[in-house]
Design an enzyme around this catalytic site. Structure first.
Site, PDB file in Angstrom:
ATOM      1  N   GLN A  92     -20.736 -18.261  -0.948  1.00  0.00           N
ATOM      2  CA  GLN A  92     -19.308 -18.521  -1.557  1.00  0.00           C
ATOM      3  C   GLN A  92     -18.592 -18.842  -0.161  1.00  0.00           C
ATOM      4  O   GLN A  92     -17.591 -20.191  -0.460  1.00  0.00           O
ATOM      5  CB  GLN A  92     -18.354 -17.195  -1.217  1.00  0.00           C
ATOM      6  CG  GLN A  92     -17.190 -17.289  -2.536  1.00  0.00           C
ATOM      7  CD  GLN A  92     -16.853 -15.896  -2.840  1.00  0.00           C
ATOM      8  OE1 GLN A  92     -17.501 -15.017  -3.059  1.00  0.00           O
ATOM      9  NE2 GLN A  92     -15.544 -16.461  -3.530  1.00  0.00           N
ATOM     10  N   ASP A 111     -29.974  -3.828   3.236  1.00  0.00           N
ATOM     11  CA  ASP A 111     -30.954  -5.225   2.548  1.00  0.00           C
ATOM     12  C   ASP A 111     -32.165  -5.210   3.200  1.00  0.00           C
ATOM     13  O   ASP A 111     -32.577  -6.305   3.392  1.00  0.00           O
ATOM     14  CB  ASP A 111     -30.368  -6.235   1.853  1.00  0.00           C
ATOM     15  CG  ASP A 111     -30.842  -7.100   1.404  1.00  0.00           C
ATOM     16  OD1 ASP A 111     -31.712  -7.144   0.335  1.00  0.00           O
ATOM     17  OD2 ASP A 111     -30.786  -8.157   1.117  1.00  0.00           O
ATOM     18  N   GLY A 148     -19.602 -20.672   2.743  1.00  0.00           N
ATOM     19  CA  GLY A 148     -20.932 -20.851   3.822  1.00  0.00           C
ATOM     20  C   GLY A 148     -21.638 -21.054   3.463  1.00  0.00           C
ATOM     21  O   GLY A 148     -22.534 -20.946   2.682  1.00  0.00           O
ATOM     22  N   GLN A 181       0.585  -1.148   0.163  1.00  0.00           N
ATOM     23  CA  GLN A 181      -0.034  -0.363   0.063  1.00  0.00           C
ATOM     24  C   GLN A 181       0.854   1.105  -0.020  1.00  0.00           C
ATOM     25  O   GLN A 181       0.256   2.801  -0.208  1.00  0.00           O
ATOM     26  CB  GLN A 181      -1.292   0.145   1.333  1.00  0.00           C
ATOM     27  CG  GLN A 181      -2.158  -1.594   1.142  1.00  0.00           C
ATOM     28  CD  GLN A 181      -3.398  -0.980   2.287  1.00  0.00           C
ATOM     29  OE1 GLN A 181      -2.974  -2.379   2.586  1.00  0.00           O
ATOM     30  NE2 GLN A 181      -3.832  -0.134   2.739  1.00  0.00           N
ATOM     31  N   GLY A 236     -29.759 -22.230   2.925  1.00  0.00           N
ATOM     32  CA  GLY A 236     -29.438 -21.210   1.812  1.00  0.00           C
ATOM     33  C   GLY A 236     -27.500 -21.653   2.155  1.00  0.00           C
ATOM     34  O   GLY A 236     -27.275 -22.331   3.031  1.00  0.00           O
TER      35      GLY A 236
END
Length: 832
Positions: A546, A685, A548, A214, A543
């Site tokens: 990616q 959301d 878990g 960085q 559900g």
């Protein structure tokens, strides 16, 4: 490009094709591990060309070994900001393309480094067909001489690939720097991780060596080191910082290794100076110079004091330090503390060969072999004692200084004109953006969503340049700051507010979390209990994502576990339903750290209308977090299976619902959001799919929506870029990536509309996803052409006006959740 290019924010200015497509890179510099045939050799792997059979195709399948690669040798270090990929089209006969790939790069042809994005993801999303070009922004950028593309596949299959590299020559010459590992600043309620998270070298015994990170990535830190210029990253990301106390000495030693010896005229260091928090610019620098690897250090050290009288201003600033034209290949500089903390964002050097005259250097750098599109950058500079590089025009010394003086004057005039134009342009954008959102900078006004063109799809993983969410090399110790939610494989997240973002292991959206003040409710939450795994009985899979899965489980006798915090609404002898988020055993160390951080923060959320985190299983793999689950499932499914009664009619059975019942549930959602907003939590959301229903229609806000395939249609996917709940998002979220409590209020208005429509249709069901995005643009333009959701049949006019106020163009005029909760509990029930 200039040796000081990253002070000019190099990524936008260093994105030029390096010569695969136009042939500037010769065939001899393009090699591969193998080829299917002579007509699919490595030399045919050029973007948008159709030589041979149309692409490079390896001889063997790329699954499961992942050992086939296409290699490009640039012969000198380049700064790479972008890569492009394409499949084999062959005039419509090609069928092979690469859906994903890995990048590896080398600066010396010996050590190969796997590229990772700012969140630790190695896999790069590729193509969806044989003809479209997909461009991938590299964040962080790569400094390399050689690059390899490794195609990936999830089954045995043939693949073909065409590529292009975009960037410019890296004339800094910096091969690596060595520095102490950054420290953690523990502010009240918020750890700030000042680590070098993109460093691509090695780390041992508290030192990083052999790589770049960085300190030379072109990202300049701001005045407040907690805020970041990059989206979806943790506080402190822009800075590498050290504590005098943790380091145990009065200075920070950084060593810089360059490709070749050069004369160093100055060093520029961008440093933070927020002295109100114990951070101050270094008091002095001492530098030693080593002309070659086997030669001794210069003596004595060059001491460069930094006056502190004018540093009362807490603004970050670049500090220029004269190095006197010293010859060196290796520099070692000691930066002395002036306070408890030292934070540095960027370091660059101005260097060249020694010359005894002042040269006006106007450089236009072309492509490496002098052909192809004009690329790199135009530079104007006055160098004292610097010789321009070979092959560039230089004013000759004709015995007088006239030519030099005239050149200087012309250059100064041009520079002034450029500054004036820049100021006018900045003022113009400020005026335009004032209408959009207060004092947003022009870099924030960018349309992150657009309909992909027929030929080119751009994958913008960092909006200032993705996401997915894990840092590369372990950037922080055991409890790491959460970042944005992970998405399905290779799909970056959408732009986010400048806050830390919690992530769920299942790829779902969850709360975005700012700093918690010490006085915040729940700030001193106790650690969660460790639950015995054997007490969790699997019921069904809710559900996955990616990193878990989410399982519905039950605890048979919860009252027999005294470690659980009660009350829960469970009778003695009755099981307790729980949702168990499980981190996959093969998850990276960073994923594990983020998981633990999520546990820590979610444990603070204790409200009757927020799903409660009740325990963990972290003593062994796989790591699990256990949350409440409501027996009636999510609100969307609950309402869609019910028939709406009239406003005053009683609810006669479980398959009907009345207006008062809907308002009661909406009031509970408003109450939960009122609690979150009091902590400055941003959910991002909010929708009926993310609310759970319990007995007696008790509502709790959750975050499982995105992880369920059932709601895949509620999220708009831009190829390789984003997964967005655009139909619930405020216009400023879609266009500018700005997420706040006010944007949650907008989403609440849509959620309320869903409920009063009894979840019988999707919001804006008459609009395509692209038209929804266009409608966000109409809100921005504010010319009266924006489309609002229509009033549901059962909705009183006063309640619909509340919804419209939630969708106010000006986020400052939207109601607070406190007002909404009060309205729903006191006024809405009285409406006819």
């Amino acid at each position: 490009c200039d040796s000081n290019l990253h002070w000019l924010k190099i990524t936008p200015q260093c994105r030029y094709a390096l010569g695969m497509e136009d042939g500037t890179i010769p065939d001899s510099d393009i090699t591969a591990s193998s080829a299917w045939s002579d007509s699919t050799e490595a030399k045919h792997g050029r973007l948008s060309t159709g030589e041979g059979d149309g692409a490079w195709c390896p001889a063997a399948p790329v699954f499961p070994n992942e050992s086939e690669y296409l290699q490009i040798d640039l012969h000198k270090l380049h700064f790479l900001a972008l890569v492009g990929t394409q499949g084999r089209h062959a005039d419509g006969h090609g069928q092979e393309f690469v859906r994903s790939y890995r990048l590896r790069y080398s600066r010396d042809g010996k050590k190969w480094i796997t590229w990772k994005d700012r969140w630790g993801q190695e896999v790069v999303s590729g193509n969806e067909n044989t003809y479209d070009i997909v461009l991938k922004d590299l964040g962080p950028p790569i400094v390399a001489r050689m690059v390899r593309f490794y195609p990936l596949a999830d089954r045995v299959m043939s693949v073909c690939l065409r590529v292009e590299l975009y960037g410019c020559v890296w004339n800094d010459g910096l091969n690596a720097y060595t520095a102490p590992v950054g420290h953690v600043m523990n502010l009240p309620g918020l750890p700030v991780y000042l680590n070098d998270s993109t460093y691509d070298g090695s780390t041992e015994q508290g030192m990083q060596f052999g790589g770049l990170g960085q300190l030379c990535d072109g990202v300049l830190g701001g005045d407040d080191f907690i805020e970041t210029t990059e989206l979806r990253v943790w506080p402190g990301y822009d800075y590498l910082g050290w504590s005098r106390e943790a380091l145990g000495q009065g200075s920070v030693d950084i060593e810089f290794h360059f490709e070749k010896p050069r004369f160093f005229n100055s060093m520029q260091v961008h440093s933070n100076n927020r002295h109100t928090q114990g951070v101050r610019v270094f008091s002095k620098v001492e530098c030693l110079f080593k002309p070659g690897l086997l030669q001794p250090w210069s003596s004595p050290a060059l001491a460069l004091p930094v006056p502190l009288e004018d540093l009362k201003d807490p603004s970050s600033r670049p500090i220029s330090l004269p190095l006197g034209g010293r010859l060196a290949q290796i520099l070692r500089c000691k930066f002395f503390f002036a306070d408890r903390w030292l934070l540095i964002s960027e370091i660059s050097f101005l260097s060249g060969r020694k010359l005894n005259l002042l040269v006006l250097h106007f450089e236009i750098s072309g492509s490496p072999a002098g052909s192809g599109p004009l690329y790199a950058c135009t530079k104007f500079a006055l160098f004292a004692g610097i010789t321009p590089r070979a092959g560039l025009p230089v004013a000759k010394d004709d015995g007088s200084n006239t030519a030099i003086l005239i050149g200087c004057l012309v250059g100064i005039i041009l520079l002034l004109l450029a500054v004036i134009v820049g100021i006018l342009w900045r003022q113009y954008w400020k005026k335009i953006l004032g209408k959009a959102q207060g004092s947003l900078s022009s870099s924030e006004l960018r349309v992150h969503l657009s309909v992909p063109s027929d030929n080119v799809v751009i994958n913008n993983t960092h909006t200032h340049e993705e996401p997915p969410p894990y840092p590369g090399s372990p950037p922080y110790p055991s409890l790491s700051p959460p970042v944005s939610p992970p998405l399905p494989p290779s799909v970056p997240h959408y732009a986010e507010a400048d806050i830390v973002s919690l992530q769920g292991v299942s790829g779902n959206n969850t709360y975005a979390v700012p700093a918690l003040a010490s006085s915040s409710p729940g700030a001193d939450a106790l650690p969660l209990p460790e639950l015995p795994r054997q007490c969790l009985i699997f019921k069904e899979k809710l559900g996955e994502g990616q990193f878990g899965e989410v399982h519905l489980c039950e605890i048979e006798n919860p009252l027999d576990l005294p470690i659980l915090e009660f009350p829960f609404n469970v009778r003695k002898g009755r099981p307790l339903l729980v949702a168990v988020k499980i981190l996959r055993p093969d998850a990276s160390k960073n994923a594990r750290n983020d998981f633990l951080k999520e546990v820590k923060i979610l444990s603070r959320l204790k409200d009757p209308n927020i799903i409660r985190l009740i325990g963990v299983c972290v003593s062994s793999d796989p790591l699990c977090m256990v949350t409440e689950y409501m027996e009636c499932g999510d609100l969307n499914q609950y309402l869609s299976q019910r028939v709406l009664l009239d406003k005053s009619g009683p609810s006669l059975n479980t398959l009907t619902i009345s207006y008062p019942a809907l308002i009661s549930m909406a009031s509970q959602i408003a109450s939960g959001m009122k609690f979150l907003s009091s902590l400055n939590f941003v959910h991002r959301d909010l929708a009926t799919r993310n609310c759970l229903v319990g007995g007696e229609r008790h509502i709790k806000i959750a975050d499982f929506g995105m992880s369920r395939n059932l709601y895949a249609g509620d999220y708009y996917r831009i190829q390789g870029r984003a997964v967005l709940p655009i139909r619930w998002m405020a216009w400023e979220c879609i266009l500018m990536g700005k997420f706040t409590t006010a944007s949650d209020v907008w989403a609440f208005g849509v959620t309320l509309w869903e409920m009063l429509s009894v979840c019988q249709e999707q919001p804006y069901s008459n609009l395509t996803d692209e038209q929804v995005i266009d409608n966000a643009g109409e809100f921005f333009r504010d010319q009266g052409r924006q489309v609002y959701l229509s009033k549901p049949a059962i909705c009183p006019q006063g309640l619909y006006e509340l919804m419209l106020s939630c969708w106010n163009r000006d986020c400052k005029l939207r109601p607070s959740f406190s007002y909404i909760h009060s309205f729903l509990t006191e006024d809405a029930m009285n409406m006819v």
